[in-house]
Design an enzyme around this catalytic site. Structure first.
Site, PDB file in Angstrom:
ATOM      1  N   ARG A  46       0.843  -1.201   0.000  1.00 27.75           N
ATOM      2  CA  ARG A  46       0.000   0.000   0.000  1.00 27.75           C
ATOM      3  C   ARG A  46       0.882   1.255   0.000  1.00 27.75           C
ATOM      4  O   ARG A  46       0.575   2.244  -0.670  1.00 27.75           O
ATOM      5  CB  ARG A  46      -0.940  -0.006   1.211  1.00 27.75           C
ATOM      6  CG  ARG A  46      -2.021  -1.074   1.150  1.00 27.75           C
ATOM      7  CD  ARG A  46      -3.107  -0.854   2.193  1.00 27.75           C
ATOM      8  NE  ARG A  46      -2.623  -0.971   3.565  1.00 27.75           N
ATOM      9  CZ  ARG A  46      -2.601  -2.092   4.269  1.00 27.75           C
ATOM     10  NH1 ARG A  46      -3.015  -3.232   3.711  1.00 27.75           N
ATOM     11  NH2 ARG A  46      -2.174  -2.101   5.519  1.00 27.75           N
ATOM     12  N   GLU A 177     -19.268  15.647   2.582  1.00 25.73           N
ATOM     13  CA  GLU A 177     -19.602  14.721   1.496  1.00 25.73           C
ATOM     14  C   GLU A 177     -20.899  13.954   1.775  1.00 25.73           C
ATOM     15  O   GLU A 177     -20.883  12.882   2.371  1.00 25.73           O
ATOM     16  CB  GLU A 177     -18.465  13.730   1.266  1.00 25.73           C
ATOM     17  CG  GLU A 177     -18.727  12.745   0.136  1.00 25.73           C
ATOM     18  CD  GLU A 177     -17.588  11.768  -0.113  1.00 25.73           C
ATOM     19  OE1 GLU A 177     -17.746  10.899  -0.972  1.00 25.73           O
ATOM     20  OE2 GLU A 177     -16.536  11.887   0.559  1.00 25.73           O
ATOM     21  N   LYS A 219     -18.661  18.197  -1.234  1.00 21.28           N
ATOM     22  CA  LYS A 219     -18.336  17.107  -2.149  1.00 21.28           C
ATOM     23  C   LYS A 219     -19.601  16.285  -2.377  1.00 21.28           C
ATOM     24  O   LYS A 219     -19.825  15.274  -1.718  1.00 21.28           O
ATOM     25  CB  LYS A 219     -17.208  16.232  -1.586  1.00 21.28           C
ATOM     26  CG  LYS A 219     -16.807  15.084  -2.521  1.00 21.28           C
ATOM     27  CD  LYS A 219     -15.618  14.297  -2.004  1.00 21.28           C
ATOM     28  CE  LYS A 219     -15.288  13.133  -2.939  1.00 21.28           C
ATOM     29  NZ  LYS A 219     -14.074  12.374  -2.522  1.00 21.28           N
TER      30      LYS A 219
END
Length: 341
Positions: A46, A177, A219
């Site tokens: 990652r 968001e 968002k």
């Protein structure tokens, strides 16, 4: 809470032709994507993947900010520089996902509410010290038979507003968001209805919590037909309905709106953003992108866990970023996709 500084950062996040790279996937989400490609699901992989993303030369031409995950903001690039410092040195504002994920809403098991308010003040303070200058909290609104419910919308809007106020107190610009999911066969008219109600309630709660609107970014999802709808609205209709919904719900004090891609293909996300910016409706805020998969998916596939593929993967990332940077200016064309191929 320094409103002037918050506004300065928020405006920089939505600068013309630039958007936000959402690289804040949790361990399970990132690992699931790795598994599909046969990439080992380790912390090292990652780290190497995210290093590939942020070290792409020229990324700051199209990307103003990058949303990190808790693991990532504590990691370093392969040359030993903390990710947040590397981004800041490149002119990209570091941000951080602070929610703890969406869980079933009690009494409304088909719907979800986002957790993570406990200890948020302390976490935001630490993230600021680690270099973050903005934060993100995602709420999930599902459209289906008998839902979305008022209980779900209100609970998520209240949590978003409390998160936003706490973030601002810690010096972080909150990305708010409220995602209305594309999942389902609903019409664009039904999506508009739910999205408009959700955004109205969100801004009502933001006002109640004393959030400085000039120091935040919205968002939202676009107003779009369900992914499995029999007859899906075309690009121009999505653009018109999305802008109209925003004009009816978002105060002019908000500096900018950075759309999520929400399951759209790379090309759809660029086409819709471009059409939104070409809309004839006058609007007071900047309109740009905050994409995750729609920016990264091709790059991840090209990289495929092999450092020998880093340069080609970065080229794929930069091209996708360029397409969306152009769309944020209303200058994207379908011909750009042919050039990329």
């Amino acid at each position: 809470m320094n409103n002037e500084e918050l506004n300065k950062v928020a405006c920089a996040m939505v600068a013309p032709g630039r958007g936000i790279l959402a690289m804040d996937e949790s361990h399970p989400t990132c690992n699931k994507r790795f598994e599909k490609l046969g990439i080992p699901t380790t912390e090292t992989m990652r780290q190497e993947y995210r290093d590939m993303l942020v070290t792409a030369d020229g990324l700051s031409d199209y990307v103003s900010g990058a949303i990190l995950f808790d693991e990532t903001i504590r990691q370093k690039t392969l040359d030993g520089t903390p990710f947040a410092d590397h981004l800041a040195n490149k002119g990209i504002i570091p941000g951080i996902k602070v929610d703890a994920g969406a869980k079933p809403l009690a009494g409304h098991e088909e719907e979800k509410v986002t957790h993570g308010l406990d200890g948020l003040q302390e976490r935001c303070t630490e993230y600021f010290e680690l270099g973050a200058r903005f934060s993100k909290w995602r709420a999930v609104i599902t459209i289906g038979k008998g839902i979305s419910s008022w209980a779900c919308i209100e609970a998520n809007a209240h949590a978003l507003a409390r998160y936003a106020r706490i973030s601002q107190e810690a010096g972080l610009v909150p990305i708010v968001e409220p995602e209305v999911l594309m999942d389902g066969d609903h019409s664009i008219e039904r999506c508009y209805e739910v999205t408009e109600l959700t955004q109205r309630v969100v801004f009502y709660q933001l006002k109640n919590q004393g959030v400085a609107l000039e120091g935040m970014i919205l968002k939202p999802s676009m107003v779009i037909s369900g992914a499995s709808a029999k007859s899906r609205a075309d690009v121009e209709t999505v653009a018109e309905q999305t802008v109209r919904c925003l004009l009816n719900t978002v105060p002019a004090a908000v500096p900018g709106i950075a759309f999520l891609s929400g399951g759209q293909t790379d090309q759809e996300a660029s086409q819709h953003l471009n059409a939104i910016n070409l809309s004839g409706l006058s609007r007071p805020w900047a309109l740009t992108f905050s994409y995750g998969r729609a920016l990264q998916q091709t790059a991840m596939q090209v990289w495929n866990g092999d450092n020998a593929n880093v340069q080609k993967a970065q080229q794929a990332l930069l091209w996708r970023a360029k397409c969306n940077g152009s769309a944020a200016l209303g200058k994207y064309t379908d011909a750009m996709e042919s050039q990329a191929a």
